[in-house]
Motif scaffolding. Structure first.
Motif, PDB file in Angstrom:
ATOM      1  N   CYS A 142       0.851  -1.198   0.000  1.00 49.83           N
ATOM      2  CA  CYS A 142       0.000   0.000   0.000  1.00 49.83           C
ATOM      3  C   CYS A 142       0.879   1.237   0.000  1.00 49.83           C
ATOM      4  N   ALA A 143       0.413   2.279  -0.639  1.00 48.58           N
ATOM      5  CA  ALA A 143       1.075   3.572  -0.507  1.00 48.58           C
ATOM      6  C   ALA A 143       0.791   4.084   0.909  1.00 48.58           C
ATOM      7  N   PRO A 144       1.745   4.787   1.534  1.00 49.32           N
ATOM      8  CA  PRO A 144       1.557   5.249   2.908  1.00 49.32           C
ATOM      9  C   PRO A 144       0.254   6.026   3.166  1.00 49.32           C
ATOM     10  N   PRO A 145      -0.179   6.946   2.279  1.00 42.73           N
ATOM     11  CA  PRO A 145      -1.453   7.624   2.555  1.00 42.73           C
ATOM     12  C   PRO A 145      -2.643   6.661   2.613  1.00 42.73           C
ATOM     13  N   ASP A 146      -2.615   5.612   1.782  1.00 43.97           N
ATOM     14  CA  ASP A 146      -3.695   4.622   1.813  1.00 43.97           C
ATOM     15  C   ASP A 146      -3.664   3.820   3.116  1.00 43.97           C
ATOM     16  N   MET A 147      -2.468   3.503   3.578  1.00 41.01           N
ATOM     17  CA  MET A 147      -2.322   2.803   4.844  1.00 41.01           C
ATOM     18  C   MET A 147      -2.817   3.686   5.996  1.00 41.01           C
ATOM     19  N   ALA A 148      -2.478   4.963   5.945  1.00 40.45           N
ATOM     20  CA  ALA A 148      -2.945   5.898   6.981  1.00 40.45           C
ATOM     21  C   ALA A 148      -4.468   5.939   7.002  1.00 40.45           C
TER      22      ALA A 148
ATOM     23  N   LEU B 110      -6.529   3.643   6.085  1.00 42.63           N
ATOM     24  CA  LEU B 110      -7.016   2.354   6.577  1.00 42.63           C
ATOM     25  C   LEU B 110      -7.064   2.332   8.107  1.00 42.63           C
ATOM     26  N   PHE B 111      -6.010   2.806   8.759  1.00 38.83           N
ATOM     27  CA  PHE B 111      -5.966   2.806  10.223  1.00 38.83           C
ATOM     28  C   PHE B 111      -6.841   3.904  10.820  1.00 38.83           C
ATOM     29  N   GLN B 112      -6.894   5.050  10.172  1.00 39.32           N
ATOM     30  CA  GLN B 112      -7.750   6.126  10.671  1.00 39.32           C
ATOM     31  C   GLN B 112      -9.221   5.725  10.606  1.00 39.32           C
ATOM     32  N   ALA B 113      -9.597   4.952   9.610  1.00 38.84           N
ATOM     33  CA  ALA B 113     -10.977   4.469   9.503  1.00 38.84           C
ATOM     34  C   ALA B 113     -11.334   3.535  10.663  1.00 38.84           C
ATOM     35  N   GLN B 114     -10.315   2.965  11.323  1.00 37.60           N
ATOM     36  CA  GLN B 114     -10.546   2.078  12.465  1.00 37.60           C
ATOM     37  C   GLN B 114     -10.443   2.817  13.802  1.00 37.60           C
ATOM     38  N   GLY B 115     -10.243   4.123  13.750  1.00 37.36           N
ATOM     39  CA  GLY B 115     -10.206   4.928  14.970  1.00 37.36           C
ATOM     40  C   GLY B 115      -8.829   5.327  15.448  1.00 37.36           C
ATOM     41  N   ALA B 116      -7.776   4.991  14.712  1.00 34.91           N
ATOM     42  CA  ALA B 116      -6.431   5.403  15.094  1.00 34.91           C
ATOM     43  C   ALA B 116      -6.190   6.842  14.639  1.00 34.91           C
ATOM     44  N   GLU B 117      -5.341   7.525  15.365  1.00 34.34           N
ATOM     45  CA  GLU B 117      -4.973   8.901  15.018  1.00 34.34           C
ATOM     46  C   GLU B 117      -3.537   8.896  14.495  1.00 34.34           C
ATOM     47  N   LEU B 118      -3.328   9.437  13.302  1.00 35.38           N
ATOM     48  CA  LEU B 118      -1.995   9.511  12.714  1.00 35.38           C
ATOM     49  C   LEU B 118      -1.199  10.609  13.404  1.00 35.38           C
ATOM     50  N   ILE B 119      -0.042  10.230  13.972  1.00 35.97           N
ATOM     51  CA  ILE B 119       0.853  11.199  14.610  1.00 35.97           C
ATOM     52  C   ILE B 119       1.826  11.754  13.577  1.00 35.97           C
ATOM     53  N   THR B 120       2.431  10.851  12.794  1.00 30.64           N
ATOM     54  CA  THR B 120       3.380  11.283  11.780  1.00 30.64           C
ATOM     55  C   THR B 120       3.503  10.230  10.690  1.00 30.64           C
ATOM     56  N   MET B 121       3.908  10.698   9.521  1.00 31.67           N
ATOM     57  CA  MET B 121       4.185   9.820   8.389  1.00 31.67           C
ATOM     58  C   MET B 121       5.404  10.409   7.684  1.00 31.67           C
ATOM     59  N   VAL B 122       6.515   9.664   7.704  1.00 27.69           N
ATOM     60  CA  VAL B 122       7.751  10.138   7.086  1.00 27.69           C
ATOM     61  C   VAL B 122       8.304   9.057   6.168  1.00 27.69           C
TER      62      VAL B 122
ATOM     63  N   ILE C  54      13.581   4.312   0.742  1.00 29.03           N
ATOM     64  CA  ILE C  54      12.321   3.812   0.158  1.00 29.03           C
ATOM     65  C   ILE C  54      11.356   3.327   1.229  1.00 29.03           C
ATOM     66  N   ASN C  55      11.675   3.569   2.507  1.00 26.25           N
ATOM     67  CA  ASN C  55      10.803   3.124   3.597  1.00 26.25           C
ATOM     68  C   ASN C  55       9.978   4.259   4.162  1.00 26.25           C
ATOM     69  N   ALA C  56       8.709   3.965   4.405  1.00 28.54           N
ATOM     70  CA  ALA C  56       7.826   4.916   5.064  1.00 28.54           C
ATOM     71  C   ALA C  56       7.607   4.439   6.492  1.00 28.54           C
ATOM     72  N   THR C  57       7.572   5.385   7.414  1.00 27.83           N
ATOM     73  CA  THR C  57       7.248   5.088   8.802  1.00 27.83           C
ATOM     74  C   THR C  57       5.981   5.848   9.149  1.00 27.83           C
ATOM     75  N   LEU C  58       4.989   5.113   9.632  1.00 29.81           N
ATOM     76  CA  LEU C  58       3.730   5.701  10.060  1.00 29.81           C
ATOM     77  C   LEU C  58       3.578   5.437  11.550  1.00 29.81           C
ATOM     78  N   VAL C  59       3.205   6.475  12.295  1.00 29.27           N
ATOM     79  CA  VAL C  59       3.043   6.365  13.748  1.00 29.27           C
ATOM     80  C   VAL C  59       1.613   6.782  14.083  1.00 29.27           C
ATOM     81  N   PHE C  60       0.932   5.882  14.805  1.00 26.12           N
ATOM     82  CA  PHE C  60      -0.458   6.115  15.200  1.00 26.12           C
ATOM     83  C   PHE C  60      -0.595   6.035  16.715  1.00 26.12           C
ATOM     84  N   THR C  61      -1.666   6.615  17.229  1.00 23.76           N
ATOM     85  CA  THR C  61      -2.074   6.443  18.613  1.00 23.76           C
ATOM     86  C   THR C  61      -3.574   6.200  18.624  1.00 23.76           C
ATOM     87  N   LYS C  62      -4.082   5.902  19.802  1.00 21.23           N
ATOM     88  CA  LYS C  62      -5.522   5.655  19.938  1.00 21.23           C
ATOM     89  C   LYS C  62      -6.040   6.488  21.092  1.00 21.23           C
TER      90      LYS C  62
END
Length: 190
Positions: free
Chosen positions: A158-164, A166-178, A182-190
């Motif tokens: 998945c492209a990182p925005p699509d992954m973000a 997906l998790f936001q639709a489940q109630g997670a809050e995106l803290i950062t996406m960098v 070629i690696n993306a790191t996505l950090v979420f909280t609840k």
């Protein structure tokens, strides 16, 4: 959901996995994970524990979760506890996990929406979920994805925005996406 043998190739490569994939940069990943002594960390798709062993060194209580018995054997050889399970059906109570780490494994999850739902379910309010994945927006990752398809690995990048999303639709809050290299790191909280 039954664990099917779609992960059998990992049993075959488990004895050699650390030699080929053992090295990684830990500092940025652990800064995002914010491991504190005693904090419970699940390493989802953690395989041989190549990342989890560094979480344990930082004082975190770590549990490797992986569907491959061969990979879990490698984690246990490092003294790490392991649970054979799928990310889509985690054997942990709701709101029970402080930190969740997924490194280069999300694209192996057969039902990514279901996995996102269950990962958010087990994460404690205020906990952190850190995902590091190859970024599909880069040509090198597209070539990796093609190679894995040709190898019949049944992966889905998945492209990182699509992954973000997906998790936001489940109630997670995106803290950062960098993205770095070629690696993306996505950090979420609840």
């Amino acid at each position: 959901m039954k664990i099917r043998n779609r992960h059998g190739h990992f049993d075959l490569i488990a004895p050699f996995y650390d030699r080929f994939f053992g090295g990684m940069r830990h500092k940025p990943l652990f800064e995002h994970l914010d491991v504190q002594p005693g904090v419970l960390v699940l390493d989802i798709g953690g395989g041989t524990g190549r990342v989890a062993q560094h979480v344990a060194e930082k004082g975190g209580r770590v549990m490797v979760v992986d569907p491959s018995p061969g990979m879990l054997e490698g984690a246990r050889d490092k003294g790490l506890p392991g649970v054979r399970a799928l990310a889509e059906q985690l054997p942990f109570p709701a709101n029970s996990i402080d930190r969740i780490l997924i490194v280069d494994a999300f694209h192996h999850f057969a039902r990514q929406e279901m996995a996102a739902r269950d990962l958010v379910r087990v994460l404690k309010p205020g906990g952190r979920l850190v995902i590091e994945e190859p970024d599909l927006r880069y040509t090198a990752t597209k070539l990796i994805a093609l190679a894995e398809k040709l190898a019949l690995m049944q992966t889905h990048f998945c492209a990182p925005p699509d992954m973000a999303d997906l998790f936001q639709a489940q109630g997670a809050e995106l803290i950062t996406m960098v993205t770095e290299n070629i690696n993306a790191t996505l950090v979420f909280t609840k």
